[in-house]
Write a protein that holds these residues in place. Sequence first.
Motif, PDB file in Angstrom:
ATOM      1  N   ILE A   1       0.833  -1.204   0.000  1.00 18.53           N
ATOM      2  CA  ILE A   1       0.000   0.000   0.000  1.00 18.53           C
ATOM      3  C   ILE A   1       0.869   1.256   0.000  1.00 18.53           C
ATOM      4  O   ILE A   1       0.630   2.203  -0.758  1.00 18.53           O
ATOM      5  CB  ILE A   1      -0.943   0.001   1.217  1.00 18.53           C
ATOM      6  CG1 ILE A   1      -2.018  -1.074   1.058  1.00 18.53           C
ATOM      7  CG2 ILE A   1      -1.597   1.366   1.412  1.00 18.53           C
ATOM      8  CD1 ILE A   1      -2.840  -1.309   2.306  1.00 18.53           C
ATOM      9  N   VAL A   2       1.888   1.271   0.845  1.00 19.08           N
ATOM     10  CA  VAL A   2       2.780   2.427   0.943  1.00 19.08           C
ATOM     11  C   VAL A   2       3.468   2.695  -0.396  1.00 19.08           C
ATOM     12  O   VAL A   2       3.543   3.844  -0.860  1.00 19.08           O
ATOM     13  CB  VAL A   2       3.826   2.210   2.054  1.00 19.08           C
ATOM     14  CG1 VAL A   2       4.933   3.250   1.985  1.00 19.08           C
ATOM     15  CG2 VAL A   2       3.156   2.246   3.423  1.00 19.08           C
ATOM     16  N   GLN A   3       3.962   1.639  -1.030  1.00 16.93           N
ATOM     17  CA  GLN A   3       4.651   1.793  -2.309  1.00 16.93           C
ATOM     18  C   GLN A   3       3.682   2.207  -3.417  1.00 16.93           C
ATOM     19  O   GLN A   3       4.022   3.037  -4.280  1.00 16.93           O
ATOM     20  CB  GLN A   3       5.368   0.492  -2.671  1.00 16.93           C
ATOM     21  CG  GLN A   3       6.543   0.188  -1.758  1.00 16.93           C
ATOM     22  CD  GLN A   3       7.072  -1.226  -1.913  1.00 16.93           C
ATOM     23  OE1 GLN A   3       6.554  -2.018  -2.709  1.00 16.93           O
ATOM     24  NE2 GLN A   3       8.083  -1.571  -1.128  1.00 16.93           N
ATOM     25  N   TYR A   4       2.492   1.652  -3.400  1.00 12.54           N
ATOM     26  CA  TYR A   4       1.480   2.001  -4.390  1.00 12.54           C
ATOM     27  C   TYR A   4       1.102   3.472  -4.286  1.00 12.54           C
ATOM     28  O   TYR A   4       0.983   4.185  -5.290  1.00 12.54           O
ATOM     29  CB  TYR A   4       0.242   1.124  -4.174  1.00 12.54           C
ATOM     30  CG  TYR A   4      -0.793   1.191  -5.267  1.00 12.54           C
ATOM     31  CD1 TYR A   4      -0.691   0.378  -6.392  1.00 12.54           C
ATOM     32  CD2 TYR A   4      -1.885   2.052  -5.176  1.00 12.54           C
ATOM     33  CE1 TYR A   4      -1.646   0.420  -7.402  1.00 12.54           C
ATOM     34  CE2 TYR A   4      -2.848   2.100  -6.175  1.00 12.54           C
ATOM     35  CZ  TYR A   4      -2.715   1.276  -7.281  1.00 12.54           C
ATOM     36  OH  TYR A   4      -3.669   1.333  -8.274  1.00 12.54           O
ATOM     37  N   ALA A   5       0.934   3.939  -3.056  1.00  4.11           N
ATOM     38  CA  ALA A   5       0.615   5.345  -2.834  1.00  4.11           C
ATOM     39  C   ALA A   5       1.762   6.239  -3.291  1.00  4.11           C
ATOM     40  O   ALA A   5       1.552   7.256  -3.966  1.00  4.11           O
ATOM     41  CB  ALA A   5       0.296   5.581  -1.364  1.00  4.11           C
ATOM     42  N   ALA A   6       2.985   5.872  -2.927  1.00  3.37           N
ATOM     43  CA  ALA A   6       4.152   6.681  -3.295  1.00  3.37           C
ATOM     44  C   ALA A   6       4.290   6.792  -4.805  1.00  3.37           C
ATOM     45  O   ALA A   6       4.688   7.850  -5.321  1.00  3.37           O
ATOM     46  CB  ALA A   6       5.415   6.081  -2.693  1.00  3.37           C
ATOM     47  N   ALA A   7       3.951   5.726  -5.527  1.00  7.78           N
ATOM     48  CA  ALA A   7       4.030   5.741  -6.986  1.00  7.78           C
ATOM     49  C   ALA A   7       2.983   6.652  -7.597  1.00  7.78           C
ATOM     50  O   ALA A   7       3.001   6.884  -8.817  1.00  7.78           O
ATOM     51  CB  ALA A   7       3.869   4.322  -7.535  1.00  7.78           C
ATOM     52  N   ARG A   8       2.083   7.182  -6.781  1.00 10.77           N
ATOM     53  CA  ARG A   8       1.057   8.133  -7.233  1.00 10.77           C
ATOM     54  C   ARG A   8       1.174   9.482  -6.527  1.00 10.77           C
ATOM     55  O   ARG A   8       0.246  10.279  -6.531  1.00 10.77           O
ATOM     56  CB  ARG A   8      -0.329   7.513  -6.995  1.00 10.77           C
ATOM     57  CG  ARG A   8      -0.640   6.435  -8.017  1.00 10.77           C
ATOM     58  CD  ARG A   8      -1.506   5.323  -7.494  1.00 10.77           C
ATOM     59  NE  ARG A   8      -1.666   4.330  -8.552  1.00 10.77           N
ATOM     60  CZ  ARG A   8      -0.739   3.406  -8.855  1.00 10.77           C
ATOM     61  NH1 ARG A   8       0.387   3.345  -8.163  1.00 10.77           N
ATOM     62  NH2 ARG A   8      -0.946   2.555  -9.839  1.00 10.77           N
ATOM     63  N   GLY A   9       2.307   9.699  -5.890  1.00 11.36           N
ATOM     64  CA  GLY A   9       2.574  10.985  -5.266  1.00 11.36           C
ATOM     65  C   GLY A   9       1.957  11.163  -3.891  1.00 11.36           C
ATOM     66  O   GLY A   9       1.816  12.293  -3.417  1.00 11.36           O
ATOM     67  N   ILE A  10       1.614  10.073  -3.213  1.00  9.78           N
ATOM     68  CA  ILE A  10       0.926  10.143  -1.924  1.00  9.78           C
ATOM     69  C   ILE A  10       1.775   9.503  -0.832  1.00  9.78           C
ATOM     70  O   ILE A  10       2.326   8.417  -1.013  1.00  9.78           O
ATOM     71  CB  ILE A  10      -0.450   9.450  -1.999  1.00  9.78           C
ATOM     72  CG1 ILE A  10      -1.376  10.236  -2.939  1.00  9.78           C
ATOM     73  CG2 ILE A  10      -1.086   9.310  -0.623  1.00  9.78           C
ATOM     74  CD1 ILE A  10      -2.707   9.573  -3.185  1.00  9.78           C
TER      75      ILE A  10
END
Length: 549
Positions: free
Chosen positions: A270-279
């Motif tokens: 989840i953390v990596q997925y969010a980071a890949a979208r600027g979050i």
Amino acid sequence: MNASESPPRRRRSRRTKSMVVAVVLAVTGSLVYATTSQGRPSGTEGTVPLGTVVPQPVKVSTDEGVAFDLEAEDAIYASQGSASAKAAAEFLAGLLRKPTGYSLPVRSLSAGDDPEGIVLSLGGKNAVTKKEGYQLDIDSKSVRIRADDRGGLFNGVATLRQLLPVKVERQQKMAGPWRVQGGRISDAPRYGYRGAMLDVGRHFMPVKNVKKYIDTIARYKVNNLHLHLTDDQGWRIAVKSWPKLTEIGGKTGVGGMLGGYFTQADYKDIVQYAAARGITVIPEIDGPNHAHAALASYAELNCDGKALEPYTGFAQSPDGNLCVDKDITYKFLDDVIGELADLTPGPYIAIGGDETQNRSKAEMDTYFGKVNKIVKKHGKKPYGWMESAGSMPKKGSLSEYWAPGISDDELIAAGKAGGKVVLAPSSKAYLDMKYTEDYPEYPVGQTWGGTVTVEQSYDWNPDTHLKGLPAKAVAGVEAPMFTETLFGIHQVEDLAFPRMLAIAEIGWAKESSHDWKTFAPRLAAQGPRLREARVNYYLDPGVPWPMGS
């Protein structure tokens, strides 16, 4: 030029007028569209007007009669040696490949290169230097996004996404053209913190649904996901040193339904997925109250040494109170926060503090004094609900305002002493409140903070909402979503959208541009996009939704 790259080609110009008219939209009053000398709307057939973006950009300049057509031979270029530029370019390419069917390779951009296609460059000739700001230039040959940091590039990508045809949200190949109106957008956020809080403690939400929520908030330049991981009814993150937290505390939820938990691999995903979208993900471990799930999992955490039975009630548990005078409480929190900090690249760990009116000042000072040191020991910064403000170091603190009259004086004092405050007033920003008394129908949604239409969620100013709090102390805004009455992503989305877009605009757009009459049509234009993306949302009757919403 890399050996693998094809030679530059000549792109057919989309200029349809002999004279190009540039019109600057200061976007401080009503939404205005540039017109030709014949009085017809500017832009090229099939393009989205630059002034329809949500959140509203700071400055828009339209080049009439000019457009960029994305073509099958195009590539996406990212500044050479920049991991941030490459990440934003890869994200954009991933968005575009399915609907266009184009390969859209991501290529390195060397200094001095001027390729056709889509270009993401870090630094250089960027007129917007504010953090997370960007400059978007569109002509017949290229689309260029310039920024000075990673966040700015992602924000530019979010804007470009809205300027492409609605069909860009499809997950299957569609026919072109993929045309973007020519012009320039210079943009930067009003506040650095623009958050969405998602409660998975009351009712668990699986990884795929959290990712879907992330996908939608990322479209509107939300940059923080506050993930409420623990509460009385459930503990949702695996802790290797305290395995019973999920074995016992993770099994249930409100009403005994929708239990579950994230493994550490799930959380990292989840953390990596969010980071890949600027979050950035901000995890929350609630305390000293709202801890019933932990107290049911381990007897030694209770003051009397006896484990509680799991709690499945709707309201706060009267027994979910950590024993603030026991050393084991802080050994427990040190272990939990330590493991979570290792999994969390973002700067904050949220430590709770809400609904602690049964606690004495001495208890609050003891608890938050020790937890503050634990969080800092693990290299993070603490983030608490407003009740914690009076017991945390004022300078450098971050607290969240959610309701009037609870600890206003302490919060204001912290703000005056250099602390920062995130505004999330329940009467405006709590997304789990009903839109009206009748919608959503029982049992979905709550009314303790009032009923909140989309216009009401838009009609407030963070700088002046809490009288006495200095405007300079306002870090930004957040839209919380608690899930006591919600039973899955479909209901979460129905309550979140479109109000989340109103809060996103408040967090981004300058205060002088705040006008419901201009926001409503821009919001309405997002309806078909949300529909194409299969996002559930409420057709608020106060918004002039177009056909296809």
